[in-house]
Motif scaffolding. Structure first.
Motif, PDB file in Angstrom:
ATOM      1  N   TYR A 190       0.808  -1.226   0.000  1.00 59.14           N
ATOM      2  CA  TYR A 190       0.000   0.000   0.000  1.00 59.14           C
ATOM      3  C   TYR A 190       0.837   1.270   0.000  1.00 59.14           C
ATOM      4  O   TYR A 190       0.294   2.365  -0.091  1.00 59.14           O
ATOM      5  N   ARG A 206      -3.167  -7.402   4.945  1.00 57.46           N
ATOM      6  CA  ARG A 206      -2.336  -7.809   3.813  1.00 57.46           C
ATOM      7  C   ARG A 206      -1.665  -9.151   4.076  1.00 57.46           C
ATOM      8  O   ARG A 206      -1.398  -9.517   5.227  1.00 57.46           O
ATOM      9  N   ASN A 253      -6.098  -3.522   2.989  1.00 58.50           N
ATOM     10  CA  ASN A 253      -5.320  -2.526   3.736  1.00 58.50           C
ATOM     11  C   ASN A 253      -4.100  -3.193   4.373  1.00 58.50           C
ATOM     12  O   ASN A 253      -3.912  -4.404   4.282  1.00 58.50           O
ATOM     13  N   ASN A 254      -3.271  -2.368   5.038  1.00 63.98           N
ATOM     14  CA  ASN A 254      -2.052  -2.889   5.664  1.00 63.98           C
ATOM     15  C   ASN A 254      -2.343  -3.902   6.761  1.00 63.98           C
ATOM     16  O   ASN A 254      -1.524  -4.784   7.036  1.00 63.98           O
ATOM     17  N   THR A 305       2.393   3.242   2.039  1.00 68.00           N
ATOM     18  CA  THR A 305       1.961   4.349   2.899  1.00 68.00           C
ATOM     19  C   THR A 305       3.072   5.378   3.123  1.00 68.00           C
ATOM     20  O   THR A 305       2.780   6.544   3.402  1.00 68.00           O
ATOM     21  N   ARG A 344      -7.727  -3.131  -3.658  1.00 65.01           N
ATOM     22  CA  ARG A 344      -7.799  -1.673  -3.837  1.00 65.01           C
ATOM     23  C   ARG A 344      -7.252  -1.236  -5.192  1.00 65.01           C
ATOM     24  O   ARG A 344      -7.793  -0.326  -5.825  1.00 65.01           O
TER      25      ARG A 344
END
Length: 257
Positions: A10, A103, A99-100, A12, A72
């Motif tokens: 993701y 995952r 999401n994290n 981030t 996503r």
């Protein structure tokens, strides 16, 4: 042979650039980061020489590229695949994560792909945020010469930089003697990058690795475990490899282009 490109992170650390755009599709010097990887895969023996002829011949060691991503960004990569610079089929896989927190991790995604596609042949695995200048054909040739699982290595003299990599001690012929992911005190200056060729006989060992409770996030943890009971060799790259993991690195790579 199959290729697996790991694209389910993701990113981030690169917000806001990657809030709505996967890191591997960010433009680097005018084209997506992942396109550079695809072009290198297409240069492997049996790929460009056969598949890019007008005759339409498709004889190749590399038969499919699996791009494994998350829910996503699945549609982003499906759109990219329609015009990707390759004639080797690309299949985009959704690993079902969002999401994290949920995952699978890099090794989890490798196992997901092997299982989902019933892979039973040699594989090439690479992180989707790698930009490299070495010729992938050289690592492939080294893999074929040794007939053993092969990782990519480069000597780095900056100790602090080394601590962010897996670090290996090698025999003169390239056999891995020790390997440690992100060591606090590196035992050598040989860093390992996320570019791997594995024999088909090795694939069941990914399941064994996970069943023993080993970490599933960084792909370097698997060869760290593997080399203790199986021969693993390191190809020393003739070029550079960069992990585009921060905005600063991304901007630097664009400037230096």
């Amino acid at each position: 042979m199959k290729a697996i490109i790991l694209l389910a992170g993701y990113a981030t650390r690169m917000y806001p650039l990657t809030e709505n755009q996967p890191k591997a599709l960010l433009l680097l010097r005018g084209k997506p980061v992942i396109d550079y990887i695809i072009e290198q895969i297409n240069r492997l023996p049996g790929c460009m020489g056969e598949q890019f002829r007008d005759s339409g011949t498709t004889s190749s060691d590399m038969t499919t590229i699996y791009a494994v991503t998350n829910s996503r960004f699945y549609t982003h990569f499906c759109e990219w695949a329609k015009t990707a610079p390759t004639k080797i089929p690309i299949e985009v896989l959704d690993d079902g994560t969002t999401n994290n927190e949920n995952r699978r991790g890099a090794i989890g995604d490798i196992i997901f792909t092997i299982t989902e596609k019933s892979i039973d042949e040699d594989i090439f695995i690479i992180a989707g945020d790698n930009y490299f200048t070495f010729d992938l054909r050289e690592q492939y040739d080294f893999f074929k010469e040794k007939g053993c699982d092969t990782i990519a290595a480069k000597e780095i003299d900056d100790i602090e930089q080394l601590k962010a990599f897996a670090v290996a001690e090698l025999a003169p012929d390239g056999k891995v003697l020790s390997l440690e992911e992100k060591p606090a005190q590196p035992k050598s200056n040989t860093a390992i990058f996320a570019s791997y060729f594995y024999k088909k006989e090795t694939l069941p060992l990914f399941h064994e690795y996970i069943s023993q409770g080993n970490p599933s996030d960084a792909p370097g943890f698997f060869p760290q475990w593997l080399h203790k009971n199986h021969d693993v060799y390191a190809y020393k790259m003739n070029g550079e490899c960069y992990d585009i993991g921060t905005i600063e690195m991304y901007e630097k790579m664009n400037r230096e282009g």
